[in-house]
Design an enzyme around this catalytic site. Structure first.
Site, short mmCIF file in Angstrom:
data_model
loop_
_atom_site.label_atom_id
_atom_site.label_comp_id
_atom_site.label_asym_id
_atom_site.label_seq_id
_atom_site.Cartn_x
_atom_site.Cartn_y
_atom_site.Cartn_z
N GLU A 200 -12.37 -25.75 18.74
CA GLU A 200 -12.65 -24.47 19.37
C GLU A 200 -11.49 -24.08 20.29
OE1 GLU A 200 -16.42 -22.23 21.45
OE2 GLU A 200 -15.86 -24.17 22.25
N ALA A 365 -16.49 -30.31 27.87
CA ALA A 365 -17.22 -30.83 26.71
C ALA A 365 -17.10 -29.81 25.58
CB ALA A 365 -18.69 -31.08 27.05
N ASN A 368 -19.61 -29.57 19.24
CA ASN A 368 -19.57 -29.80 17.79
C ASN A 368 -20.96 -30.15 17.26
OD1 ASN A 368 -16.58 -29.86 18.00
ND2 ASN A 368 -16.95 -31.83 18.97
N GLU A 401 -24.39 -28.34 26.47
CA GLU A 401 -23.87 -28.57 25.12
C GLU A 401 -24.99 -28.62 24.08
OE1 GLU A 401 -20.73 -28.21 24.77
OE2 GLU A 401 -20.54 -28.13 26.94
N HIS A 404 -26.20 -25.27 22.92
CA HIS A 404 -25.33 -24.68 21.90
C HIS A 404 -25.77 -25.06 20.48
CE1 HIS A 404 -22.29 -22.63 24.13
NE2 HIS A 404 -21.85 -23.70 24.77
#
Length: 838
Positions: A200, A365, A368, A401, A404
């Protein structure tokens, strides 16, 4: 391995200068029709628009059409990647091949993909239309270095429908912490390399040629050839391993559809701890189990004894020997997956969730899919040597995270213009999770620090809107800032507060279900929330996402009417031209009755029920932006401000409002809209403050004033220093240096903040005690005299003793830094290791 060829190869690498594209001809002579001049064809509309006549005229296409475009053309899209990578950890290189199932949607002789920092031999590129039995070789391969694209031209128009594009390539495991890179760690006293990916926003192209844009979602089948002794990780679980001498081939399960920036590959030596979720309940976690010794697993990780729990496997990977530091993050992760499954009303879609601490990592962080990467400071927690602030950071970052995985991975922004949808929302919902798991932390009060960070950046004339048009890949990194994260989170909280928590949650769940496994724009979220609430969400929120800045609402009370005026707030003191639809919330003398309405104009009067009766009370006060849920500042007239100051002093206002009154007054003072003496009188009203976040903000505000006065009015510094020490000393005497039995998380945070502030102000008794405790700690790192929560204060105090003739404190801190292997301790030391004697 890559097929050897005598044909020329090229290197796709960034260049500071705009360079002419390189061409490679696979036939005997260059195409005479190719010219360095730009063709005079009609402009093409790329991407994702219905094919124009120019697109369908495939024979007239030229490579020049694709240069300088913001995005890739939409006439072909990937459906499935079969990616094979062979990293060489010793040589810091890698080789690979990718076979991409491509859907050709419009006639074209070109395929255009992203590629950068890769060596490709043109003879290792071909395309095979499905079912045709043909293998088409390109006649020209062009690398547009400044655009990071690879333009592949074929001699004939490609058949519509599915085909397979195959490209072999080589690259370097770089040291730039992006793309496919190397990170250095230590094992048994020996330095080793691990291979790590960070894609990213747009760096998957540095690992393999691909359609490196969020909207080009595809399935991934990943295979790694790695040394036998290493652990190989990717987004999905391992389905098979084949050992071949010193190496092994690791095959991973095929992924669901996802964007390239979420692909992850990691190779190295790791330990791990593991837990499971099952049917909405938390499986027993490692710290609940009897103490057992960790042992090396067949795959190279250390693990807890296996228990046959059904559900999602959750692991935290660490450097060998540090797995115990992953237990807290593991506990938070398991709980978070269950919470978000309920909140979003959609199960976590993958069979496993791995989280791994990387020694060299650029951001905090990265989310993924199924393999989240972290800095060590954001994932690991040592019970003996990590501070309470470290524990809170781990909890919030892990929740961010994992949010996400739904909001970003399952439903992905259509383009980077909508980055704030990912980051702003994940920031907001991470606090929701932390509040659910640790209500005693009062994180929604601490969330106001996020808003303040957004306020400060957005008050600059050079700020930008939440939504920013991104016209080149180089522009993407610029919007990973406090506007996308902090302001984005704050306006989401403002909207949730205005619509109501239940309506907001249900509408959000409907949005997730509607756009699962696809892409969405900001307008799609507004439509879902408008549909669920019946409120004009799009109209309300456009003024907050499409323009930069925010308003300050000036308040006057006259003849029983509330006079409001909004202007754009700028820290320079100037007035901007912005205008917003402001969701006003208001309470008067009590929180039992609150009113809310939309303030749409520049100036207006409001007749509010009960206001006249409330005004007759001796302890009358009025507060706009109740509990600071709105992203705007409020400026009160002198009478209303005086009454609010009294409400602060008597602790009548909520903690969030006490924070907000101080934050708004400080900002207005710094912009020259209020006098400094007004701010100092207000700070004095916090002498009985009990809430950590509010008092910490008063401390930070005081230190900021002190630092500015040292430059602007040094003759007043002695008086200012005395004022601040007199304000802080009573609090410090109450909390002391040593933790009390049974005290909470917030007391630990407050102790460190108070003592650090007094040390910065040169409070001699604080400095003397800090140095005494530090000297004991220097000889015995396990001493209880200097626990993690007060080490920062001790380091600040120690550096106060350093000068040109006495550098012993500096040398002692440097010794701590060099000897510790705990990243959080290193960060603590580095933050204070300065040279005041230079």
């Amino acid at each position: 391995k890559l097929r050897k060829t005598a044909l020329p190869h090229y290197n796709i690498s960034p260049s500071p200068k705009k360079r002419k594209a390189k061409r490679f001809w696979l036939n005997s002579s260059p195409n005479p029709s190719a010219s360095s001049e730009r063709p005079t064809l009609p402009n093409l509309s790329f991407p994702h628009t219905p094919p124009t006549p120019a697109v369908t005229m495939a024979a007239e296409q030229s490579a020049e059409h694709f240069r300088g475009q913001a995005r890739l053309p939409g006439f072909a899209a990937p459906r499935r990647y079969d990616l094979r990578l062979t990293p060489d950890l010793a040589a810091c290189t890698f080789a690979g091949s990718v076979s991409v199932s491509v859907d050709v949607a419009a006639p074209t002789r070109f395929l255009v993909v992203n590629a950068a920092d890769l060596d490709v031999s043109p003879g290792d590129v071909h395309f095979a239309p499905k079912g045709s039995g043909q293998v088409l070789l390109p006649v020209e391969v062009t690398s547009a270095l400044e655009d990071e694209i690879l333009i592949i031209r074929f001699n004939e128009v490609l058949p519509l429908g599915e085909g397979t594009l195959v490209i072999a390539f080589q690259g370097t495991l770089n040291d730039k912490m992006k793309g496919f890179y190397r990170s250095v760690y230590e094992l048994n006293g020996e330095k080793k390399n691990m291979a790590v990916t960070q894609f990213e926003p747009a760096d998957a192209r540095r690992c393999f040629p691909c359609w490196d844009e969020p909207s080009f979602k595809a399935v991934f089948k990943i295979t790694l050839e790695v040394p036998c002794e290493t652990v190989a990780l990717s987004n999905m679980p391992v389905v098979e391993e084949k050992v071949n001498g010193p190496t092994k081939t690791v095959y991973f399960q095929e992924s669901p559809i996802m964007s390239t920036y979420l692909v992850a590959v990691i190779v190295g030596m790791f330990d791990y701890v593991e837990a499971f979720t099952a049917d909405g309940t938390v499986a027993p976690l490692p710290h609940y189990l009897p103490q057992v010794s960790l042992s090396l697993s067949p795959l190279g990780g250390s693990c807890w004894p296996h228990f046959p729990f059904a559900g999602t496997s959750v692991r935290v990977y660490t450097q060998v020997g540090k797995s115990a530091q992953g237990k807290f993050a593991l506990e938070v992760a398991v709980k978070t997956l269950i919470l978000f499954k309920e909140y979003f009303a959609v199960p976590y879609p993958l069979p496993k969730m791995d989280m791994i601490a990387i020694p060299d990592f650029a951001s905090g962080a990265m989310e993924n899919y199924g393999l989240v990467t972290y800095r060590e400071t954001a994932l690991l927690f040592d019970e003996r040597h990590s501070a309470a602030a470290n524990k809170q950071r781990v909890a919030v970052v892990v929740a961010h995270e994992l949010a996400h995985q739904w909001f970003g991975n399952l439903v992905t922004m259509e383009w980077w213009t909508h980055l704030w949808l990912n980051e702003g929302f994940a920031t907001w919902v991470s606090y929701l999770a932390a509040d659910r798991f640790f209500p005693e932390w009062n994180v929604w009060i601490q969330f106001l620090e996020e808003s303040t960070t957004g306020f400060r950046l957005d008050a600059l004339a050079g700020s930008h809107p939440i939504e920013v048009d991104v016209n080149h890949v180089d522009e993407i990194d610029e919007i990973f800032d406090a506007i996308s994260y902090r302001k984005g989170a704050a306006v989401i909280r403002m909207l949730q507060s205005y619509l109501g928590a239940e309506i907001f949650q249900k509408s959000l769940a409907a949005y997730i279900k509607r756009f699962a496994y696809s892409n969405a724009k900001t307008e799609d979220l507004w439509a879902a929330l408008e549909e669920g609430s019946g409120e004009p969400v799009k109209t309300l929120m456009h003024s907050w996402t499409k323009q930069q800045g925010y308003p300050v609402v000036s308040v006057k009370l006259k003849d029983g009417k509330l006079e409001l005026e909004q202007t754009q707030f700028l820290s320079s003191g100037s007035e901007g031209v912005g205008q917003w639809v402001v969701p006003i919330t208001l309470c008067c003398c009590s929180y039992s009755v609150q009113q809310k309405f939309l303030f749409r104009g520049k100036q207006d009067d409001f007749n509010l029920s009960g206001l006249v009766e409330c005004q007759k009370k001796d302890d009358f006060w009025i507060k706009l932006n109740v509990d600071q849920t709105g992203f705007y500042r409020v400026s009160y007239d002198e009478e209303l401000a005086s009454r609010l100051r009294h409400a602060v002093e008597t602790n009548i206002l909520s903690a969030a409002d006490r924070y907000g009154v101080l934050d708004d007054t400080y900002a207005l003072c710094m912009a020259g809209k209020q006098k400094l003496v007004t701010l100092l009188h207000l700070i004095a009203a916090y002498k009985n403050e009990t809430e950590y976040t509010v008092l910490a903000h008063a401390i930070n505000t005081s230190l900021s004033i002190y630092e500015m006065m040292a430059v602007a009015a040094p003759e007043e510094l002695v008086n200012m220093k005395k004022f601040l020490i007199d304000f802080l000393e009573p609090f410090a005497q109450r909390v002391g240096w040593d933790a009390k039995s049974g005290e909470g998380h917030l007391n630990a945070l407050l102790r460190g903040t108070l003592l650090s502030a007094l040390a910065e102000l040169g409070h001699q008794s604080t400095i003397d005690e800090a140095v005494r405790r530090f000297n004991v700690f220097l000889e015995d790192r396990e001493t209880p005299l200097l626990p993690p929560d007060v080490r920062k204060a001790a380091y600040v105090a120690l550096m106060q003793t350093v000068n040109k003739s006495n550098k012993s404190g500096y040398e002692s801190l440097l010794k701590i830094y060099r000897e510790t292997d705990l990243s959080q301790e290193k960060v603590r030391v580095l933050g204070k290791l300065v040279f005041p004697f230079c």
